[in-house]
Motif scaffolding. Structure first.
Motif, PDB file in Angstrom:
ATOM      1  N   ASN A  45       0.825  -1.211   0.000  1.00  0.00           N
ATOM      2  CA  ASN A  45       0.000   0.000   0.000  1.00  0.00           C
ATOM      3  C   ASN A  45       0.858   1.260   0.000  1.00  0.00           C
ATOM      4  O   ASN A  45       0.518   2.241  -0.667  1.00  0.00           O
ATOM      5  CB  ASN A  45      -0.948   0.005   1.207  1.00  0.00           C
ATOM      6  N   ILE A  46       1.948   1.246   0.731  1.00  0.00           N
ATOM      7  CA  ILE A  46       2.839   2.413   0.739  1.00  0.00           C
ATOM      8  C   ILE A  46       3.495   2.600  -0.624  1.00  0.00           C
ATOM      9  O   ILE A  46       3.636   3.732  -1.106  1.00  0.00           O
ATOM     10  CB  ILE A  46       3.870   2.299   1.882  1.00  0.00           C
ATOM     11  N   ILE A  47       3.880   1.505  -1.274  1.00  0.00           N
ATOM     12  CA  ILE A  47       4.434   1.603  -2.631  1.00  0.00           C
ATOM     13  C   ILE A  47       3.387   2.173  -3.579  1.00  0.00           C
ATOM     14  O   ILE A  47       3.686   3.067  -4.392  1.00  0.00           O
ATOM     15  CB  ILE A  47       4.935   0.223  -3.114  1.00  0.00           C
ATOM     16  N   ALA A  48       2.139   1.690  -3.488  1.00  0.00           N
ATOM     17  CA  ALA A  48       1.066   2.207  -4.347  1.00  0.00           C
ATOM     18  C   ALA A  48       0.825   3.690  -4.079  1.00  0.00           C
ATOM     19  O   ALA A  48       0.604   4.470  -5.017  1.00  0.00           O
ATOM     20  CB  ALA A  48      -0.214   1.405  -4.124  1.00  0.00           C
ATOM     21  N   THR A  49       0.882   4.091  -2.820  1.00  0.00           N
ATOM     22  CA  THR A  49       0.712   5.508  -2.476  1.00  0.00           C
ATOM     23  C   THR A  49       1.829   6.342  -3.090  1.00  0.00           C
ATOM     24  O   THR A  49       1.576   7.415  -3.648  1.00  0.00           O
ATOM     25  CB  THR A  49       0.709   5.694  -0.952  1.00  0.00           C
ATOM     26  N   THR A  50       3.042   5.862  -3.007  1.00  0.00           N
ATOM     27  CA  THR A  50       4.190   6.578  -3.567  1.00  0.00           C
ATOM     28  C   THR A  50       4.044   6.749  -5.076  1.00  0.00           C
ATOM     29  O   THR A  50       4.356   7.813  -5.621  1.00  0.00           O
ATOM     30  CB  THR A  50       5.494   5.824  -3.245  1.00  0.00           C
ATOM     31  N   LEU A  51       3.544   5.719  -5.744  1.00  0.00           N
ATOM     32  CA  LEU A  51       3.351   5.808  -7.193  1.00  0.00           C
ATOM     33  C   LEU A  51       2.254   6.802  -7.572  1.00  0.00           C
ATOM     34  O   LEU A  51       2.261   7.339  -8.680  1.00  0.00           O
ATOM     35  CB  LEU A  51       3.021   4.429  -7.762  1.00  0.00           C
ATOM     36  N   LYS A  52       1.330   7.063  -6.666  1.00  0.00           N
ATOM     37  CA  LYS A  52       0.236   8.000  -6.946  1.00  0.00           C
ATOM     38  C   LYS A  52       0.628   9.450  -6.683  1.00  0.00           C
ATOM     39  O   LYS A  52      -0.118  10.365  -7.032  1.00  0.00           O
ATOM     40  CB  LYS A  52      -0.988   7.640  -6.098  1.00  0.00           C
TER      41      LYS A  52
END
Length: 125
Positions: A45-52
């Motif tokens: 989830n943190i990786i997905a947040t960073t990509l957004k």
């Protein structure tokens, strides 16, 4: 094909599916929920947040908001589990709280995936 969109979509959907894997099972049974799966859900989830973070559109803002909600709920679930394991006793009530928080994060991830798919279908080639 846009590689950035592929990677971003991969992590958005992976975040939802790993979160579902943790959430699925008996709500009051510790054996049905793995701490490693919760950790994996937090990291993805943190990786997905960073990509957004790079998307400056209105849709990007909403996607980022849903991802932040999921991050906060999963991190709070991990904190509660850690504190309960070392300070209190992990009982059915604590497990219920942890699973409920992950359910809220799952709902935020479902909204995020729905918006992502809708935006993808709406976009022109």
């Amino acid at each position: 094909m846009n590689l950035d969109k592929v990677i971003s979509g991969f992590f958005i959907i992976l975040a939802m599916t790993i979160n579902f894997g943790f959430f699925y099972g008996d709500m009051h049974s510790l054996e049905a929920h793995s701490k490693y799966e919760l950790f994996a859900a937090i990291v993805i989830n943190i990786i997905a947040t960073t990509l957004k973070l790079g998307d400056k559109t209105q849709m990007g803002s909403v996607l980022l908001a849903t991802s932040l909600v999921a991050d906060i709920q999963l991190i709070v679930a991990a904190i509660i589990w850690t504190v309960a394991a070392y300070v209190y006793v992990v009982d059915a009530e604590i497990i219920g709280i942890i699973v409920s928080l992950s359910g809220g994060a799952l709902l935020a991830n479902i909204v995020s995936v729905s918006l992502y798919v809708g935006d993808t279908l709406k976009s022109k080639r």
